[in-house]
Enzyme design. Structure first.
Site, PDB file in Angstrom:
ATOM      1  CD  GLU A 141      -2.446   1.378   2.901  1.00 21.39           C
ATOM      2  OE1 GLU A 141      -3.566   1.918   2.887  1.00 21.39           O
ATOM      3  OE2 GLU A 141      -2.020   0.442   3.674  1.00 21.39           O
ATOM      4  CE  LYS A 166      -8.837   1.621   3.019  1.00 22.94           C
ATOM      5  NZ  LYS A 166      -7.712   1.846   4.259  1.00 22.94           N
ATOM      6  CB  CYS A 176      -5.177  -0.675   4.543  1.00 19.75           C
ATOM      7  SG  CYS A 176      -4.829  -0.487   6.035  1.00 19.75           S
TER       8      CYS A 176
END
Length: 531
Positions: free
Chosen positions: A287, A351, A405
């Site tokens: 990430e 995301k 994440c």
């Protein structure tokens, strides 16, 4: 044991709340990195006995009658979440001069808030309390419902759900292919609490037998499923390389170190395979591994093309900028890029589920006026959330389901597309939390997503734990925390799922209804005998 149970029931005042707190703290040892689920067989019976003695004023209203049970549940939850989440404070120490003031809010405030769910659980359970197996059913039902609520209320945070405690290894993970996490949490509380019946006697034969059957079925199904042939590799074998650079978070935030950080990733990408190993087809970076806006740096794309062969693909986490219109600041996304061997961006994913206070500031207009800002977002306004999640398609047709994440901790948010993907792709940067239980817990939860979906997991983490996990949750290869390097292996295949998501949801509600009926009938019988 009867004497011990009696002493616990008769506790009052400070000793009572201290025992509840310590019981919750003890239950944390069932979660990673310890994974000793036997401790839950001690903590939950103590909770049952504490609730046995949690009788409020019978002449008062419902609040006064149930308040002692809620207090016990809160202290149990506070101990559990404080012991399991204290490491959240590490993220605030990366830029301590700006965020150290918020340390008590992260270390104490978050556990105190999450403990409210367990306070609600014990309050609901106490409403249906009886003197036999019915109270075990009531407690399991209430915890199952509250763990379900915890998965989505205020964006949700189902970290360290009780169900994870009964799935410490692949052998004990296979039930997740049949039932969802809320069901496993509900049944786990029943099994963990059942030993409390030994002390009180009533209903012990039925309750302990039911708990033993559930536990044997849980482990037995694991033996059965792991004894089946391993998932077949895809028709087109692909070698995947995971890059784990172990770059200190402070260095990642240092503008002067950006070029060096980028070159560290490229050096690991170009490292020769182990002797006899195949050159990787896919290279995965963690990430936000690209330390600048990639579309503003064509030289960086050219540098990537120099390192990759024409038929190789790089998958890398990065911040993506998007024009918001005239006079408005750009929107920023926490993203994943797919870059081919010619240095062209051929796909991207943003995301969807952002971290509150980490990647964006809730109630931004109000809180920013108080001088607050999000921890991880250095750009104006923090990150923006994508509206939906879609499969990423690589050259050759390989499809990946992106999870950035902590998106990997939300099983109910993983859509049907995941079941059409060749792999789940999880990129993360757990360096924020240091060498603490946090990265181990995060990996364990991501590992379960592979079992639930029947889809292998490809996971790249800045500092660890990077791994490739097959569709049964079995670790194929991995890099431990703080180990700098790369690891290559073939992408494993998929496995069929015994039940789809809709059926798994129905199983949860049918299980909850069954426990409710057991608890209600036991409560009615208890009231009849008492009167």
């Amino acid at each position: 044991m009867l004497r011990l149970a009696g002493r616990v029931m008769l506790l009052s005042g400070l000793p009572r709340v201290l025992v509840a707190f310590c019981a919750g703290l003890l239950a944390v040892l069932a979660q990673p990195p310890f994974g000793i689920f036997a401790f839950a067989f001690v903590s939950f019976p103590i909770l049952v006995w504490l609730l046995d003695g949690a009788s409020g004023n019978p002449d008062g209203g419902i609040v006064r009658r149930l308040w002692p049970a809620a207090v016990i549940g809160w202290w149990f939850g506070f101990g559990y979440f404080l012991g399991g989440l204290w490491w959240l404070g590490n993220a605030l120490l990366v830029e301590a001069d700006e965020f150290a003031w918020a340390l008590p809010l992260a270390v104490v405030g978050v556990p105190a808030f999450l403990a409210l769910f367990y306070a609600l659980a014990t309050l609901l359970a106490r409403m249906l309390w009886s003197d036999g197996v019915g109270r075990i059913a009531a407690l399991a039902l209430a915890f199952g419902l509250c763990e379900w609520l915890r998965s989505f209320i205020l964006t949700g945070f189902p970290w360290n759900a009780i169900g994870y405690a009964v799935m410490p290894m692949p052998l004990m993970m296979q039930s997740a292919s049949v039932v969802n996490l809320s069901t496993i949490s509900m049944l786990a509380v029943f099994v963990f609490s059942a030993p409390a019946l030994i002390a009180t006697g009533k209903g012990s034969r039925v309750g302990l037998t039911a708990a033993l059957v559930l536990l044997v079925a849980h482990v037995g199904f694991g033996f059965y499923r792991l004894a089946q042939p391993a998932p077949a590799a895809p028709e087109r074998p692909l070698t995947v390389r995971l890059v784990q650079p172990v770059i200190d978070q402070a260095k990642k935030l240092d503008d002067s170190a950006r070029a060096a950080v980028f070159e560290e990733h490229l050096a690991l990408t170009s490292a020769a395979p182990e002797k006899g190993g195949k050159r990787p087809d896919i290279v995965v970076w963690p990430e936000t591994s690209i330390p600048f806006i990639l579309t503003d740096n064509p030289d960086a794309l050219a540098r990537i093309a120099e390192v990759l062969d024409d038929d190789q693909v790089l998958i890398a986490g990065a911040v993506r900028a998007e024009d918001a219109g005239a006079g408005l600041p750009p929107r920023y996304y926490n993203s994943i890029y797919v870059i081919d061997g010619r240095g062209q961006i051929i796909d991207a994913a943003d995301k969807v589920h952002l971290v509150p206070f980490g990647e964006y500031l809730p109630f931004e207009d109000l809180l920013s006026s108080w001088g607050l800002s999000s921890v991880a977002a250095s750009m104006p306004g923090g990150f923006s959330a994508a509206k939906s999640r879609a499969l990423m398609t690589l050259p050759g047709g390989t499809r990946l389901y992106p999870l950035i994440c902590y998106e990997a901790i939300f099983p109910d948010e993983i859509g049907e597309d995941a079941h059409r993907a060749d792999a789940l792709l999880n990129v993360t940067n757990d360096a924020w939390f240091g060498d603490t239980p946090g990265p181990r817990q995060h990996f364990h939860q991501a590992q379960l997503r592979a079992v639930e979906t029947g889809t292998p997991l490809v996971r790249a983490a800045n500092s660890g734990i990077s791994a490739i996990v097959d569709a049964r949750g079995v670790l194929m290869v991995g890099l431990s925390y703080n180990y700098r390097g790369v690891v290559d292996t073939l992408l494993p295949g998929r496995m069929p799922r015994p039940m789809d998501d809709a059926m798994r949801s129905r199983v949860f509600w049918l299980g909850a209804l069954f426990l409710l009926l057991v608890a209600v009938f036991s409560r009615v019988g208890f009231n009849i005998r008492k009167n």
